[in-house]
Motif scaffolding. Structure first.
Motif, PDB file in Angstrom:
ATOM      1  N   SER A 280       0.875  -1.157   0.000  1.00 16.17           N
ATOM      2  CA  SER A 280       0.000   0.000   0.000  1.00 16.17           C
ATOM      3  C   SER A 280       0.917   1.213   0.000  1.00 16.17           C
ATOM      4  O   SER A 280       1.776   1.339   0.873  1.00 16.17           O
ATOM      5  N   GLY A 281       0.755   2.061  -1.001  1.00 12.07           N
ATOM      6  CA  GLY A 281       1.654   3.195  -1.106  1.00 12.07           C
ATOM      7  C   GLY A 281       3.089   2.717  -1.190  1.00 12.07           C
ATOM      8  O   GLY A 281       3.392   1.764  -1.918  1.00 12.07           O
ATOM      9  N   PRO A 282       3.963   3.305  -0.417  1.00 12.37           N
ATOM     10  CA  PRO A 282       5.377   2.898  -0.485  1.00 12.37           C
ATOM     11  C   PRO A 282       5.678   1.669   0.360  1.00 12.37           C
ATOM     12  O   PRO A 282       6.819   1.221   0.394  1.00 12.37           O
ATOM     13  N   LEU A 283       4.673   1.173   1.033  1.00 13.34           N
ATOM     14  CA  LEU A 283       4.903   0.052   1.947  1.00 13.34           C
ATOM     15  C   LEU A 283       4.676  -1.278   1.240  1.00 13.34           C
ATOM     16  O   LEU A 283       3.658  -1.484   0.575  1.00 13.34           O
ATOM     17  N   LEU A 284       5.653  -2.161   1.371  1.00  9.95           N
ATOM     18  CA  LEU A 284       5.528  -3.515   0.834  1.00  9.95           C
ATOM     19  C   LEU A 284       5.949  -4.479   1.938  1.00  9.95           C
ATOM     20  O   LEU A 284       7.015  -4.315   2.528  1.00  9.95           O
ATOM     21  N   VAL A 285       5.110  -5.440   2.218  1.00  9.26           N
ATOM     22  CA  VAL A 285       5.417  -6.409   3.275  1.00  9.26           C
ATOM     23  C   VAL A 285       5.321  -7.810   2.688  1.00  9.26           C
ATOM     24  O   VAL A 285       4.340  -8.153   2.017  1.00  9.26           O
ATOM     25  N   ILE A 286       6.356  -8.586   2.922  1.00 13.86           N
ATOM     26  CA  ILE A 286       6.423  -9.936   2.381  1.00 13.86           C
ATOM     27  C   ILE A 286       6.523 -10.919   3.548  1.00 13.86           C
ATOM     28  O   ILE A 286       7.344 -10.744   4.450  1.00 13.86           O
ATOM     29  N   GLY A 287       5.681 -11.916   3.525  1.00 17.58           N
ATOM     30  CA  GLY A 287       5.748 -12.949   4.547  1.00 17.58           C
ATOM     31  C   GLY A 287       6.363 -14.204   3.963  1.00 17.58           C
ATOM     32  O   GLY A 287       5.972 -14.647   2.881  1.00 17.58           O
ATOM     33  N   SER A 288       7.317 -14.782   4.680  1.00 12.35           N
ATOM     34  CA  SER A 288       7.982 -15.977   4.176  1.00 12.35           C
ATOM     35  C   SER A 288       7.678 -17.166   5.069  1.00 12.35           C
ATOM     36  O   SER A 288       7.132 -17.031   6.163  1.00 12.35           O
ATOM     37  N   ALA A 289       8.083 -18.337   4.590  1.00 12.75           N
ATOM     38  CA  ALA A 289       7.710 -19.584   5.263  1.00 12.75           C
ATOM     39  C   ALA A 289       8.332 -19.710   6.642  1.00 12.75           C
ATOM     40  O   ALA A 289       7.853 -20.481   7.470  1.00 12.75           O
ATOM     41  N   ASP A 290       9.413 -18.969   6.889  1.00 13.67           N
ATOM     42  CA  ASP A 290      10.049 -19.042   8.207  1.00 13.67           C
ATOM     43  C   ASP A 290       9.445 -18.031   9.174  1.00 13.67           C
ATOM     44  O   ASP A 290      10.054 -17.687  10.173  1.00 13.67           O
ATOM     45  N   ARG A 291       8.250 -17.539   8.839  1.00 12.49           N
ATOM     46  CA  ARG A 291       7.530 -16.586   9.691  1.00 12.49           C
ATOM     47  C   ARG A 291       8.245 -15.260   9.808  1.00 12.49           C
ATOM     48  O   ARG A 291       8.017 -14.503  10.732  1.00 12.49           O
ATOM     49  N   LYS A 292       9.111 -14.987   8.854  1.00 15.99           N
ATOM     50  CA  LYS A 292       9.719 -13.662   8.846  1.00 15.99           C
ATOM     51  C   LYS A 292       8.823 -12.723   8.048  1.00 15.99           C
ATOM     52  O   LYS A 292       8.123 -13.129   7.120  1.00 15.99           O
ATOM     53  N   LEU A 293       8.871 -11.483   8.418  1.00 21.45           N
ATOM     54  CA  LEU A 293       8.147 -10.454   7.694  1.00 21.45           C
ATOM     55  C   LEU A 293       9.167  -9.438   7.197  1.00 21.45           C
ATOM     56  O   LEU A 293       9.927  -8.866   7.989  1.00 21.45           O
ATOM     57  N   HIS A 294       9.193  -9.287   5.892  1.00 21.61           N
ATOM     58  CA  HIS A 294      10.181  -8.398   5.276  1.00 21.61           C
ATOM     59  C   HIS A 294       9.461  -7.120   4.877  1.00 21.61           C
ATOM     60  O   HIS A 294       8.597  -7.140   4.008  1.00 21.61           O
ATOM     61  N   VAL A 295       9.791  -6.058   5.539  1.00 20.11           N
ATOM     62  CA  VAL A 295       9.108  -4.786   5.323  1.00 20.11           C
ATOM     63  C   VAL A 295       9.976  -3.900   4.426  1.00 20.11           C
ATOM     64  O   VAL A 295      11.137  -3.641   4.754  1.00 20.11           O
ATOM     65  N   PHE A 296       9.400  -3.476   3.323  1.00 20.95           N
ATOM     66  CA  PHE A 296      10.142  -2.637   2.382  1.00 20.95           C
ATOM     67  C   PHE A 296       9.522  -1.253   2.318  1.00 20.95           C
ATOM     68  O   PHE A 296       8.301  -1.097   2.340  1.00 20.95           O
ATOM     69  N   ASP A 297      10.388  -0.275   2.244  1.00 19.21           N
ATOM     70  CA  ASP A 297       9.966   1.059   1.854  1.00 19.21           C
ATOM     71  C   ASP A 297      10.363   1.205   0.393  1.00 19.21           C
ATOM     72  O   ASP A 297      11.542   1.167   0.055  1.00 19.21           O
ATOM     73  N   MET A 298       9.372   1.341  -0.459  1.00 17.99           N
ATOM     74  CA  MET A 298       9.671   1.257  -1.884  1.00 17.99           C
ATOM     75  C   MET A 298      10.459   2.456  -2.399  1.00 17.99           C
ATOM     76  O   MET A 298      10.859   2.493  -3.549  1.00 17.99           O
ATOM     77  N   ASN A 299      10.674   3.437  -1.556  1.00 20.98           N
ATOM     78  CA  ASN A 299      11.616   4.475  -1.964  1.00 20.98           C
ATOM     79  C   ASN A 299      13.031   3.917  -1.988  1.00 20.98           C
ATOM     80  O   ASN A 299      13.935   4.519  -2.568  1.00 20.98           O
ATOM     81  N   ASN A 300      13.198   2.808  -1.344  1.00 19.88           N
ATOM     82  CA  ASN A 300      14.508   2.157  -1.348  1.00 19.88           C
ATOM     83  C   ASN A 300      14.304   0.649  -1.455  1.00 19.88           C
ATOM     84  O   ASN A 300      14.414  -0.078  -0.469  1.00 19.88           O
ATOM     85  N   PRO A 301      13.986   0.190  -2.649  1.00 19.90           N
ATOM     86  CA  PRO A 301      13.622  -1.227  -2.790  1.00 19.90           C
ATOM     87  C   PRO A 301      14.807  -2.181  -2.666  1.00 19.90           C
ATOM     88  O   PRO A 301      14.615  -3.389  -2.534  1.00 19.90           O
ATOM     89  N   SER A 302      16.024  -1.664  -2.708  1.00 20.44           N
ATOM     90  CA  SER A 302      17.156  -2.586  -2.775  1.00 20.44           C
ATOM     91  C   SER A 302      17.432  -3.248  -1.431  1.00 20.44           C
ATOM     92  O   SER A 302      17.954  -4.363  -1.388  1.00 20.44           O
ATOM     93  N   THR A 303      17.089  -2.605  -0.346  1.00 22.99           N
ATOM     94  CA  THR A 303      17.280  -3.252   0.947  1.00 22.99           C
ATOM     95  C   THR A 303      15.986  -3.135   1.745  1.00 22.99           C
ATOM     96  O   THR A 303      15.308  -2.110   1.682  1.00 22.99           O
ATOM     97  N   PRO A 304      15.678  -4.166   2.491  1.00 24.15           N
ATOM     98  CA  PRO A 304      14.448  -4.090   3.284  1.00 24.15           C
ATOM     99  C   PRO A 304      14.587  -3.039   4.382  1.00 24.15           C
ATOM    100  O   PRO A 304      15.666  -2.846   4.947  1.00 24.15           O
TER     101      PRO A 304
END
Lengths: 334, 347
Positions: free
Chosen positions: B162-186
């Protein structure tokens, strides 16, 4: 005091004289209508809770219960659901609802001296009676059977018949219903029925003040059985537990308990737990599911959590991955 | 309505309209166009379909993207012109709805589980695809190779933005939160506050305190704020439990304007919630079959949900030909409007 034995009495709100289908609804109603903080809208469980909340959080003195009928705005009376409703009001309401003065007194007393054998015998009869009329006869006598001595009534096993009406409650009830069996000088209004087994046994007797809502049967406070825990009720203007005036002389040490600790199930009566299950409709049935892995987080959740289980519990693989393995969904690289 | 579960559905959801020509197998994801009343649905029958919803609720099938294996995810571009769908054929396929052109724009080494369009730095439109090959790839849609590959370390299960926020959930129950102004690193990688498998994510940036909502297979939902000072306000609650049975929380959708949200579960129920007042706004009766995905349209007037088997009891409970439907509900604002804080109901 809230007596839960009147099964035909719908849950009813003392503050606004309204009936509800379900006790849960009543609880919610009271939280929303009567126990809601006027400052922040926080809903409390009891009037006392609201007073404390307003005092501590908002530094305000809360004197009245909102939306209550005139004369019932007092915050001093601790009411939760039907718990704590003054007996006189409860009776009045009951009379009104039942359309007459019919007093449906249940068996509540057995203040006779009994031998273990007698008790066992009576337990059997009691169980049978229970099966015939599941709601028939809760609330047996409290605590160890006192000797028949101080009681003018016939010594062994005088009691009130389950479901039977027959004794008139004296006047407005300054005391809760068990009062009549206080060692009096006068005759008992109810008649002894020697042939009838008593409606209960002393040991697991639920003192009429203790049983909350549907939990009549086993005494509430120390019992870890399921059900919604009720907030503790500080002793308010409600009458003291009726058993204190009871003469405690135990003729049978094994079965007499000090009042406060009177809830122990005596090992001598193996039948008691069963009866508890019979009389306590809200006690959760034994956990059945062998497929019920109790998960760590669930063990921290509230009452009755022991047997809940996850319908899909494979924490390591998603349903989609499993589904994609099905030949129907297989993807061939070509 | 002559379906296997038609009676149940009709009885409980009789006001809701069913999309014509539904997929022949369960819907994996629903997505509304942010610009118009178009809805796309990816499905296990290898297709992602697009319908146009008319003003009176009557809908017309418009287009479809054909996969070579089940389609697992779908999303609309921010300008509402493109639909990206990913699937078990490891391909991300994009349809330009204005031209009808279709092309493969993303590729992975394993099925693509989730995809989103996001706005990267400089207003560049990026497609993000997450796969069971344990990577998330960012595509600018012009080059064949991803502009960025992020190693998740585990399989990607779910993603939302939503907007610049991107959140990815992985199988190890980690949540990777991205600010899309800087997509190269979470921006941040955290362990899921929930103890069980991450099943659904919904991001919210409408309110003053951005964050996201995580649902797990254990019928529990966590509201997780992102800003440091808000972190402690995060909380979780239980939902989608029927007696002793705890169901997966399959889908979370935020209302575009109110900031309230829906949860839907394998138990077949949908709830509307207000996270501000921590209150359930509306509980719908079970449709009798799992809800696999949900979506609000751009102005929040239509709520779509898909009914179909979600495999939560495995193959043995799979009934080929059982009910698959996409239902449209005209949202009653009173059901989804936030309520004043403080009148929390006891749950």
């Amino acid at each position: 005091m809230g007596k839960k034995k009147r099964k035909e009495l719908k849950p009813w709100c003392w503050y606004c004289d309204r009936e509800f289908e379900d006790e849960k609804v009543l609880f919610d109603h009271q939280r929303i209508k009567h126990f809601k903080c006027t400052e922040c809208g926080k809903k409390l469980n009891t009037a006392g809770g609201m007073v404390v909340h307003m005092d501590q959080v908002h530094k305000m003195k809360c004197m009245t219960v909102s939306n209550a009928l005139p004369g019932r705005e007092s915050t001093d009376i601790e009411i939760f659901g039907m718990e704590g409703v003054p007996e006189a009001d409860l009776q009045a309401h009951y009379d009104k609802v039942s359309g007459g003065g019919q007093r449906n007194k249940r068996a509540k007393i057995d203040v006779s001296a009994l031998t273990p054998d007698q008790i066992k015998q009576q337990m059997e009869a009691f169980k049978q009676q229970q099966q015939m009329a599941p709601y028939g006869a809760p609330a047996p006598a409290p605590y160890g059977a006192p000797p028949a001595g101080p009681f003018p009534g016939p010594a062994p096993g005088y009691h009130v018949q389950a479901g039977g009406p027959p004794y008139g409650m004296p006047g407005p009830y300054g005391m809760p219903p068990p009062a009549p069996y206080m060692p009096p000088g006068g005759g008992y209004p109810y008649s002894p029925r020697p042939g009838m087994p008593p409606a209960g046994i002393p040991q697991y007797g639920a003192p009429p003040f203790g049983a909350p809502g549907p939990h009549w049967g086993p005494p509430r406070p120390p019992m870890p059985v399921g059900g919604t825990p009720l907030p503790p009720r500080p002793a308010g203007p409600t009458p003291p537990p009726p058993m204190h005036p009871m003469p405690p002389p135990p003729t049978q040490p094994a079965y007499s308990e000090p009042p406060a600790g009177a809830v122990s199930y005596s090992d001598a009566i193996p039948a008691v737990p069963e009866v508890a299950a019979v009389t306590g409709p809200t006690i959760p049935p034994p956990v059945s599911g062998p497929e019920s892995p109790v998960t760590p987080s669930m063990s921290t959740s509230k009452a009755g959590s022991a047997s809940i289980y996850m319908v899909y519990s494979d924490n390591d693989v998603s349903v989609e991955e499993k589904r994609a393995l099905n030949p129907k969904y297989a993807f061939s690289e070509n | 309505m002559s379906f296997g579960l038609g009676s149940t559905v009709a009885a409980t959801q009789n006001k809701d309209v069913e999309l014509p020509q539904p997929p022949s197998d369960s819907v994996s994801e629903l997505s509304f166009s942010p610009k118009a009343n178009y809805i796309a649905a990816s499905a296990w029958d290898n297709q992602t379909r697009i319908w146009e919803i008319g003003p009176n609720g009557q809908s017309i099938p418009k287009a479809a993207i054909q996969h070579e294996a089940p389609a697992l995810c779908v999303d609309w571009s921010l300008d509402g012109t493109k639909v990206l769908s990913g699937g078990c054929d490891k391909a991300g396929r994009m349809l330009d709805v204005t031209t009808g052109q279709q092309a493969q724009v993303a590729v992975h080494d394993a099925p693509i589980r989730s995809c989103r369009f996001v706005e990267g730095p400089g207003n560049a439109q990026l497609a993000v695809t997450g796969s069971w090959d344990k990577t998330v790839r960012f595509w600018d849609l012009r080059q064949q190779n991803p502009v960025h590959v992020y190693q998740l370390g585990e399989r990607c299960y779910v993603m939302d933005s939503s907007g610049p926020l991107l959140v990815i959930g992985s199988a190890d129950r980690k949540l990777h939160v991205f600010d899309m102004n800087n997509p190269s690193t979470p921006f941040r990688v955290i362990d899921s506050p929930l103890k069980f498998q991450t099943r659904s994510i919904g991001c919210f940036t409408v309110s003053s305190s951005p964050g996201f909502c995580v649902g797990s297979i254990e019928g529990r939902c966590q509201i997780q704020y992102i800003e440091e000072k808000q972190l402690s306000s995060s909380f979780s609650f239980k939902c989608h439990r029927v007696d002793k049975e705890v169901y997966s929380l399959n889908a979370i959708s935020f209302h575009p304007t109110f900031g309230t949200f829906s949860t839907a579960g394998s138990d077949g129920t949908i709830n509307f919630w207000d996270k501000e007042s921590k209150q359930r706004l509306k509980a719908f009766p079970s449709v009798g079959f799992p809800i696999t995905s949900t979506a609000f349209n751009a102005d929040g007037s239509i709520f779509a949900y898909s009914i179909g088997y979600d495999w939560h009891k495995g193959y043995q409970e799979h009934r080929p030909g059982s009910k698959v439907a996409i239902m449209l509900q005209s949202v009653n604002p009173n059901d989804i409007k936030p309520k004043p804080a403080g009148i929390k109901t006891k749950r």
